[in-house]
Design an enzyme around this catalytic site. Sequence first.
Site, mmCIF file in Angstrom:
data_model
loop_
_atom_site.group_PDB
_atom_site.id
_atom_site.type_symbol
_atom_site.label_atom_id
_atom_site.label_comp_id
_atom_site.label_asym_id
_atom_site.label_seq_id
_atom_site.Cartn_x
_atom_site.Cartn_y
_atom_site.Cartn_z
ATOM 1 N N GLY B 51 52.590 -30.489 -37.662
ATOM 2 C CA GLY B 51 51.743 -29.458 -38.261
ATOM 3 C C GLY B 51 52.090 -28.050 -37.840
ATOM 4 N N CYS B 260 42.308 -42.956 -67.554
ATOM 5 C CA CYS B 260 43.531 -42.504 -68.222
ATOM 6 C C CYS B 260 43.574 -43.082 -69.635
ATOM 7 C CB CYS B 260 44.769 -42.943 -67.441
ATOM 8 S SG CYS B 260 46.299 -42.597 -68.340
ATOM 9 N N CYS B 263 46.914 -45.543 -69.809
ATOM 10 C CA CYS B 263 47.078 -46.787 -69.044
ATOM 11 C C CYS B 263 45.751 -47.322 -68.537
ATOM 12 C CB CYS B 263 48.045 -46.574 -67.883
ATOM 13 S SG CYS B 263 47.304 -45.707 -66.487
ATOM 14 N N CYS B 285 47.103 -39.717 -66.831
ATOM 15 C CA CYS B 285 47.581 -39.664 -65.451
ATOM 16 C C CYS B 285 48.508 -38.472 -65.270
ATOM 17 C CB CYS B 285 48.377 -40.928 -65.108
ATOM 18 S SG CYS B 285 47.372 -42.384 -64.867
ATOM 19 N N CYS B 291 51.984 -44.032 -64.389
ATOM 20 C CA CYS B 291 51.349 -44.361 -65.666
ATOM 21 C C CYS B 291 52.284 -45.268 -66.478
ATOM 22 C CB CYS B 291 51.040 -43.078 -66.425
ATOM 23 S SG CYS B 291 49.949 -43.294 -67.836
#
Lengths: 371, 313, 283
Positions: B51, B260, B263, B285, B291
């Site tokens: 980080g 979605c 899908c 998506c 997808c």
Amino acid sequence: MYVAVKGGEKAIDNAHRLLAEARRGDPETPELTLDQIREQLGLAVDRVMGEGSVYDADLAALAIKQACGDLVEAIFLLRAFRATLPRLAESQPLDTARMTIRRRISATFKDLPGGQVLGPTFDYTHRLLDFDLARPAEAPPGSAQDHGQAPDQPSPKDESMPRVTDLLADQDLIEREVPGDPHGPVADLTREPLAFPAGRDLRLQNLARGDEGFLLALGYSSQRGYGRTHPFAGEIRMGEVAVEIVPEELGFPIVIGEITVTECQMVNQFAGSATVPPRFTRGYGLVFGASERKAMAMALVDRSLRARELGEDIVAPAQDEEFVLYHSDNVEAQGFVQHLKLPHYVDFQGELVLVRGLREEALARRKGAAE
Amino acid sequence: MNAIENTNHGGNGGHGGNGAGGHGGYNFAYLDEQSKRMIRRAILKAVAIPGYQVPFGSREMPLPYGWGTGGIQVTASIIGRDDVLKVIDQGADDTTNAVSIRKFFVRTAGIATTEETGQATIIQTRHRIPEQSLLPGQILVYQVPIPEPLRWLEARETETRKMHGLADYGIMHVKLYEDIAKYGHIETSYDYPVRVNGRYLTAPSPIPKFDNPKMNDMPALQLFGAGREKRIYAIPPHTRVESLDFDDHPFEVQTWSEVCALCGADDTYLDEVIMDDRGTSMFVCSDTAHCAERRAAGHRGPDGDAAPTGLVP
Amino acid sequence: MTVATLEPTERSRRADQDAADAVAAADAGPLLKAAGISHFYGARAGCENVSLELRSGEVLGIVGESGSGKTTLLNCLAARLRPASGQLAYRLTTGRTVDVYGLSEAERRRLTRTDWGFVHQNPRDGLRMAVSAGANVGERLMAVGARHYGDIRDQVTDWLTRVEMDLERMDDLPSTFSGGMQQRVQIARNLVSQPRLVFMDEPTGGLDVSVQARLLDLLRGLTNDLGLAAVIVTHDLAVARLLSHRLMVMRQGRVVEHGLTDQVLDDPQDAYSQLLVSSVLQT
């Protein structure tokens, strides 16, 4: 019927073809040669070399041609090329006192050793469009037919021309420029990221690569009272200086070529402090080629950025090291500003969900209040 | 860290110029080996201090700043000849910038590319984390515009570095407090700040906060490159990544009432697509590869047949 | 730091305990001890060789004309300006006495943001003008790890009430407040972490006389109720008389007189103090 965004590859290829067409313009017009750009658009070439940090007029001309005359784009092209170049040697410090002078003026002394040399300058031209330039000249300039007279100054000048600041320093009227260790490392922004507080070497490198327009505006703002430095143009000189390196196997300097540079030394008031008597201080600008406006702006900003070192209050943008150094680079700036063109669907979707939610809540609250 | 090892045979100067995959006059994967080594050193430091933003000598790349120069430099430094690269922008492999970056590496490194998340060894991304869980050994390279999560609260780098040094992060919660006082909940929807390994406050790059939980304990290595700002940071595999919040206002991700349309997935990040000028829209998506894989496996959404697989105009 | 999550009742119990501590402080030694503090600006002395001790619950006034070095001294004492020479010792809540300038920056920041407070003359220097009054007051709690919004909100409400702020304005920006209200927010922002020592630089300067009087009342009440130790810099002898137990008179960077407030003001010994007191009395 839903059609997703597809075919990006095809679209990109197509865009490149259209750009090539736009660059060429009307095929009936003869194509520009790099020689023409280098010889006849020399100031554009100088700016691209300076901010692109590569002294190579042919490459700069190529970049200008490739960028359709967009100088910031040309600078970007040259910078990206530069990043891949190997580093063969480090030059010795340029000695501008030994410059072969083409232009040299001082606003602080009427006359001085070596005299004032105007050289090629727009300064005293009347800015009237010269319609004669709209047609090709019948004979090359400099020949006897061209306006009847050739320039009478046998350039370049080579008599002794001491720098104005050296003359002042001899009388202790201006701070001395204490050279650092000539063999010590010099900060290099292109290898190490900016770190603060930045030394003057780092600041000057940043300004020399910085965007002319940005520095011009900052320098101007310092003249208008945003961090006043009371500048005088002590000396501006332009001409050719030798670049020397010391090959390890030789151990002494050899000249590898000459470059054209413009140097500006600003002389600024300084009230003095508890420990230092009043004397003039310096602001310094040095750029590739004949780029006087940039060199002057750089010198103003350099002096403003010395506020901390000289114990002055930091009250204006031009004195603010982080502000100036982080925002001066036009390759960084143009990239980040223009990246807003890239898709941000995902982030915008997040904001849409949020704003819709907030609106629903606000409307529900209003409804609740009304009931 | 397969890819880092791979670069040992990926190029050590000898492959410069016209080596297989190189592009006339340029080294394998564009950057010279010295620059790559410098960047790899920064990456190693970043991995060692999860980080923490490591300053590095960012090079000028032939793509503009803001287009992913940081991610490209990271990828160029770790990629080897055996790597398989996937590039996504907004979750999709076929957005123009993803195409352009993928082409850049094909041209300069001649490496194999893929759209399948599971097949890639390196995934360079802008603004998303793939829906499919990443695997040990994979590397996710983020393109980062502003690496400093405190930047909007404190403009000065000198001050923010001090704040990181002292872990002086109270101001970040002041911002969250302010959101709750004003709106009733935390207002940030993307680039939602995280605390890495309980120490450094870190910008996840502008991914939607929906993706934040995927960063926690991820089996893959996460590398972040900010070219213009000249910073690299990292989250090693299986590192604790927490999204900032309050005990009584816990972190939450976006949800949709829709699934979605193509899908039928109900657990993915959805893009809204405007269908006409009467405000009709459909949700699909954002991760196009995910997808497509679902549809290939037979999943269908409410509008699944309306759009043929491949989605060619 | 557990201060952040203490319940109000517990807090008042702690205040009682603090008062008891203040009584016992005679044995524990001074809370703050400065020895030979000097600071220079170039060749000019900001303050020179100042020594002082402050006990728990004690309020010290520092008076002098502008340029006398009182603000420089205050900044040196408050760990905001490292003096060129001298020692500054502080007794922590744990009872351990530390060299303030010997602490790491992290430890010093923590100390100055929890056990200490600093009230600036200009509220703009002590407040974040771009976040609400409530967030300003809550910042110290969050800085030491408070992570429960509701608790933070309760404590903010409590402190804004104690400085007699209109709670309706809690979520407004301080820039929309009057000078007197801003100063109240600044005081609450400092006191929310229950400091034992507060530094104040002309806390009522720049305010209207009537607003000043109400603010002084508030400050006196708070320092008494909370058993706060305080160092208050002022050029206004009336403020010094009202708030401080002891008084230091400064001139040209040096302390010219030091004693109980009433003593110094009613029977000044030093010639300059006499001049200062008489000139005030005449106006």
